[in-house]
Design a protein around this motif. Structure first.
Motif, PDB file in Angstrom:
ATOM      1  N   PHE A  74       0.842  -1.054  -0.116  1.00  0.00           N
ATOM      2  CA  PHE A  74      -0.150   0.122   0.023  1.00  0.00           C
ATOM      3  C   PHE A  74       0.781   1.347  -0.094  1.00  0.00           C
ATOM      4  O   PHE A  74       2.110   1.283   0.553  1.00  0.00           O
ATOM      5  N   TYR A  75       0.330   2.491  -0.811  1.00  0.00           N
ATOM      6  CA  TYR A  75       1.044   3.476  -0.645  1.00  0.00           C
ATOM      7  C   TYR A  75       0.220   4.612  -0.142  1.00  0.00           C
ATOM      8  O   TYR A  75      -0.818   4.911  -0.700  1.00  0.00           O
ATOM      9  N   VAL A  76       0.593   5.216   0.809  1.00  0.00           N
ATOM     10  CA  VAL A  76      -0.208   6.520   1.272  1.00  0.00           C
ATOM     11  C   VAL A  76       0.387   7.684   0.897  1.00  0.00           C
ATOM     12  O   VAL A  76       1.345   8.226   1.403  1.00  0.00           O
ATOM     13  N   PRO A  77      -0.364   8.561  -0.008  1.00  0.00           N
ATOM     14  CA  PRO A  77       0.410   9.575  -0.381  1.00  0.00           C
ATOM     15  C   PRO A  77       0.603  10.890   0.281  1.00  0.00           C
ATOM     16  O   PRO A  77      -0.316  11.039   1.370  1.00  0.00           O
ATOM     17  N   PRO A  78       1.645  11.760   0.190  1.00  0.00           N
ATOM     18  CA  PRO A  78       1.466  12.798   1.443  1.00  0.00           C
ATOM     19  C   PRO A  78       0.425  13.797   0.957  1.00  0.00           C
ATOM     20  O   PRO A  78      -0.049  13.629  -0.051  1.00  0.00           O
ATOM     21  N   LEU A  79       0.137  14.755   2.071  1.00  0.00           N
ATOM     22  CA  LEU A  79      -0.817  15.689   2.031  1.00  0.00           C
ATOM     23  C   LEU A  79      -0.774  16.630   0.776  1.00  0.00           C
ATOM     24  O   LEU A  79      -1.711  17.005   0.332  1.00  0.00           O
ATOM     25  N   ARG A  80       0.483  16.885   0.479  1.00  0.00           N
ATOM     26  CA  ARG A  80       0.799  18.119  -0.467  1.00  0.00           C
ATOM     27  C   ARG A  80       0.451  17.480  -1.605  1.00  0.00           C
ATOM     28  O   ARG A  80       0.239  18.034  -2.965  1.00  0.00           O
ATOM     29  N   ASP A  81       0.436  16.231  -2.059  1.00  0.00           N
ATOM     30  CA  ASP A  81      -0.224  15.442  -3.257  1.00  0.00           C
ATOM     31  C   ASP A  81      -1.650  15.312  -3.349  1.00  0.00           C
ATOM     32  O   ASP A  81      -2.216  14.696  -4.266  1.00  0.00           O
ATOM     33  N   ARG A  82      -2.423  15.477  -2.167  1.00  0.00           N
ATOM     34  CA  ARG A  82      -3.796  15.404  -2.165  1.00  0.00           C
ATOM     35  C   ARG A  82      -4.449  16.527  -1.555  1.00  0.00           C
ATOM     36  O   ARG A  82      -5.383  16.293  -0.565  1.00  0.00           O
ATOM     37  N   LYS A  83      -4.172  17.867  -1.849  1.00  0.00           N
ATOM     38  CA  LYS A  83      -4.670  19.044  -1.109  1.00  0.00           C
ATOM     39  C   LYS A  83      -6.175  19.162  -1.155  1.00  0.00           C
ATOM     40  O   LYS A  83      -6.572  19.865  -0.516  1.00  0.00           O
ATOM     41  N   GLU A  84      -6.800  18.689  -2.208  1.00  0.00           N
ATOM     42  CA  GLU A  84      -8.174  18.968  -2.276  1.00  0.00           C
ATOM     43  C   GLU A  84      -9.002  18.007  -1.211  1.00  0.00           C
ATOM     44  O   GLU A  84     -10.111  18.490  -1.072  1.00  0.00           O
ATOM     45  N   ASP A  85      -8.214  17.121  -0.505  1.00  0.00           N
ATOM     46  CA  ASP A  85      -8.932  16.437   0.755  1.00  0.00           C
ATOM     47  C   ASP A  85      -8.725  17.444   2.151  1.00  0.00           C
ATOM     48  O   ASP A  85      -9.370  17.169   3.059  1.00  0.00           O
ATOM     49  N   ILE A  86      -7.522  18.698   2.044  1.00  0.00           N
ATOM     50  CA  ILE A  86      -7.751  19.434   3.212  1.00  0.00           C
ATOM     51  C   ILE A  86      -8.971  19.788   3.864  1.00  0.00           C
ATOM     52  O   ILE A  86      -9.184  19.818   5.090  1.00  0.00           O
ATOM     53  N   PRO A  87     -10.136  20.590   2.928  1.00  0.00           N
ATOM     54  CA  PRO A  87     -11.183  20.847   3.520  1.00  0.00           C
ATOM     55  C   PRO A  87     -11.994  19.782   4.410  1.00  0.00           C
ATOM     56  O   PRO A  87     -12.440  20.181   5.464  1.00  0.00           O
ATOM     57  N   LEU A  88     -12.001  18.842   3.789  1.00  0.00           N
ATOM     58  CA  LEU A  88     -12.789  17.634   4.569  1.00  0.00           C
ATOM     59  C   LEU A  88     -12.060  17.140   5.863  1.00  0.00           C
ATOM     60  O   LEU A  88     -12.856  17.056   6.861  1.00  0.00           O
ATOM     61  N   LEU A  89     -10.685  17.165   5.651  1.00  0.00           N
ATOM     62  CA  LEU A  89      -9.941  16.816   6.993  1.00  0.00           C
ATOM     63  C   LEU A  89     -10.155  17.858   8.064  1.00  0.00           C
ATOM     64  O   LEU A  89     -10.327  17.538   9.287  1.00  0.00           O
ATOM     65  N   VAL A  90     -10.047  19.271   7.668  1.00  0.00           N
ATOM     66  CA  VAL A  90     -10.134  20.148   8.443  1.00  0.00           C
ATOM     67  C   VAL A  90     -11.673  20.038   9.391  1.00  0.00           C
ATOM     68  O   VAL A  90     -11.757  20.461  10.451  1.00  0.00           O
ATOM     69  N   LYS A  91     -12.606  19.940   8.477  1.00  0.00           N
ATOM     70  CA  LYS A  91     -13.868  19.704   9.164  1.00  0.00           C
ATOM     71  C   LYS A  91     -14.020  18.624   9.894  1.00  0.00           C
ATOM     72  O   LYS A  91     -14.491  18.671  11.059  1.00  0.00           O
ATOM     73  N   GLU A  92     -13.304  17.441   9.714  1.00  0.00           N
ATOM     74  CA  GLU A  92     -13.348  16.371  10.627  1.00  0.00           C
ATOM     75  C   GLU A  92     -12.619  16.624  11.797  1.00  0.00           C
ATOM     76  O   GLU A  92     -13.100  16.299  12.945  1.00  0.00           O
ATOM     77  N   PHE A  93     -11.460  17.423  11.698  1.00  0.00           N
ATOM     78  CA  PHE A  93     -10.717  17.911  12.911  1.00  0.00           C
ATOM     79  C   PHE A  93     -11.696  18.805  14.131  1.00  0.00           C
ATOM     80  O   PHE A  93     -11.416  18.797  15.102  1.00  0.00           O
TER      81      PHE A  93
END
Length: 462
Positions: free
Chosen positions: A312-331
């Protein structure tokens, strides 16, 4: 402190066990009958029950079934003066953690009790994690890499294939491992984690495989105050999943023993004369390039192929920045509930700034940032760009300029406010939130500092 219930009709045994366990810092309650014990169990939570088979009002094994049917059952250790193999097997099938014969061995009793309390804690931790997964899903993100990762988890989790998870520190490799376990055929069994990089070399073998007869680190004969037995992570994970984090940091000596344990599904605890057989699914994770470590002679090639059945490969956050709003909402939701805050949101401008940041610490850094911002702004319901740490929007300003030079903010006023806010927060942190001392350190009147804090959106209780 762990709470133990002793159920035995012999007063001398109850009093003797109670005295010994209190010295070992257990909370202890006693009962002489099954009826009394069930009333106590329905009234308060217990970690472990020491249950006699022969009770005046009811058979102990019959009571065991009722105890195990409670909503949050304790671990049950059966004790009997008429122990037989048949009775032990029956007790185990009914859900007993272990079986002790009278007269009780003090050392054996304490070891079993310690292991039983650890087993219950692991069971509760995994149940809580399963509840969390049911609420917020497995892996957050709608980016293409994360959708593909969720699909891969769905396909591979039900198998027994070993998994090797690659990814930078802070990307959420442990979360992937837990998600794999939660969707596997072992989801009702334990998930045990060991961070290989956090354990000193002299202790890693006993952490993995345990020890017997006082042969662990520090040595010494039984009775010197040290435990005589320890169950390692392989043994504790029997029937479930073992997550080996930062597996690339294990020494070659330890790698050889792990390789053998994986091949044979058995191992010899330190100081033991008989091997322990286990059924464990291993999920490993690393932030290193193991093929490069193999070339350097730091990692065994045969162990790599044993672990790398399902990569499995988990990409760094800088390569999936479109996920930041969802992560921020969760946190925001997580820490809002944790700190008793009403619904808190983050402005579009702040989110845009977060997307421009490089995130060297990945998701862990983002999570810590959200918690910090909430703590430092306890009365604000909408977090704006100015509430973010100066480091974030300074870096974002460099990114937006493309060449990393020149103006970092839209206006001079914005740059000055950002610097002032960051400097005031730093001084408040040094003064542990004491505004008077911070004002003195800044060379300002206390009232002036309060006005400045209000204008910059800083609200720290003195």
């Amino acid at each position: 402190m762990n709470h133990v219930l002793i159920v035995d009709d012999e007063q001398e045994i109850r009093e003797s066990l109670e005295s010994i366990l209190r010295e070992e810092e257990y909370l202890v309650t006693t009962a002489a009958t099954a009826t009394e014990a069930m009333a106590l169990l329905r009234d308060a939570p217990y970690d472990v029950v020491l249950l006699d088979v022969w009770l005046p009002d009811r058979d102990g094994l019959d009571a065991l079934g009722e105890i195990r049917s409670l909503e949050h059952p304790p671990e049950v250790v059966i004790i009997s003066g008429h122990g037989t193999i048949e009775a032990a097997v029956k007790a185990t099938k009914l859900g007993a953690y272990d079986f002790l014969e009278k007269p009780l061995s003090l050392e054996r009793t304490l070891v079993v009790l310690k292991n039983a309390t650890q087993a219950r804690k692991l069971r509760e931790d995994n149940a809580e994690f399963a509840r969390q997964l049911a609420v917020k899903g497995t892996v957050t993100g709608q980016s293409v890499p994360m959708k593909a990762l969720r699909q891969q988890i769905k396909l591979m989790a039900p198998t027994n294939g070993r998994v090797l998870i690659y990814g930078e520190s802070g990307t959420g490799k442990e979360l992937i491992g837990r998600a794999m376990h939660a969707e596997s055929l072992r989801k009702d069994r334990v998930f045990v984690e060991l961070n290989c990089a956090a354990i000193p070399e002299d202790y890693i073998e006993t952490e993995l495989f345990g020890y017997r007869n006082g042969a662990g680190p520090g040595g010494g004969a039984p009775g010197n105050g040290r435990p005589t037995e320890k169950r390692g992570t392989f043994e504790r994970a029997d029937g479930g999943t073992l997550f080996l984090d930062e597996v690339g940091d294990m020494s070659l000596k330890t790698q050889a023993k792990v390789l053998r344990a994986l091949d044979e599904q058995r191992f010899l605890p330190v100081g033991a004369s008989h091997p322990v057989h286990v059924d464990v699914r291993v999920i490993a994770a690393t932030n290193k390039d193991l093929e490069e470590e193999i070339a350097r002679g730091n990692f065994r090639e045969d162990l790599f192929y044993r672990l790398n059945v399902i990569p499995f490969y988990v990409p760094p956050l800088r390569d999936r920045k479109e996920d930041i709003p969802l992560l921020v909402k969760e946190f925001l939701l997580e820490f809002g509930q944790q700190y008793g805050r009403a619904r808190v949101e983050m402005s579009d401008d702040a989110l845009a700034t977060l997307k421009q940041y490089h995130w060297p610490g990945n998701v862990r850094e983002l999570r810590n940032l959200v918690e910090r911002v909430l703590i430092l702004n306890p009365k604000i319901q909408r977090l704006d760009r100015k509430h973010l740490p100066a480091l974030v929007y300074r870096e974002a300003g460099k990114t937006s300029n493309g060449n990393g030079r020149g103006e970092e903010f839209a206006t001079l006023l914005e740059a000055r406010e950002a610097y002032e806010r960051d400097y005031i927060l730093k001084k408040l942190d040094e003064c542990h939130g004491n505004v008077s001392r911070a004002a003195e350190g800044l060379g300002l009147e206390r009232s002036h500092l309060y006005r400045k804090m209000k204008a910059l959106g800083v609200t720290v209780k003195e």
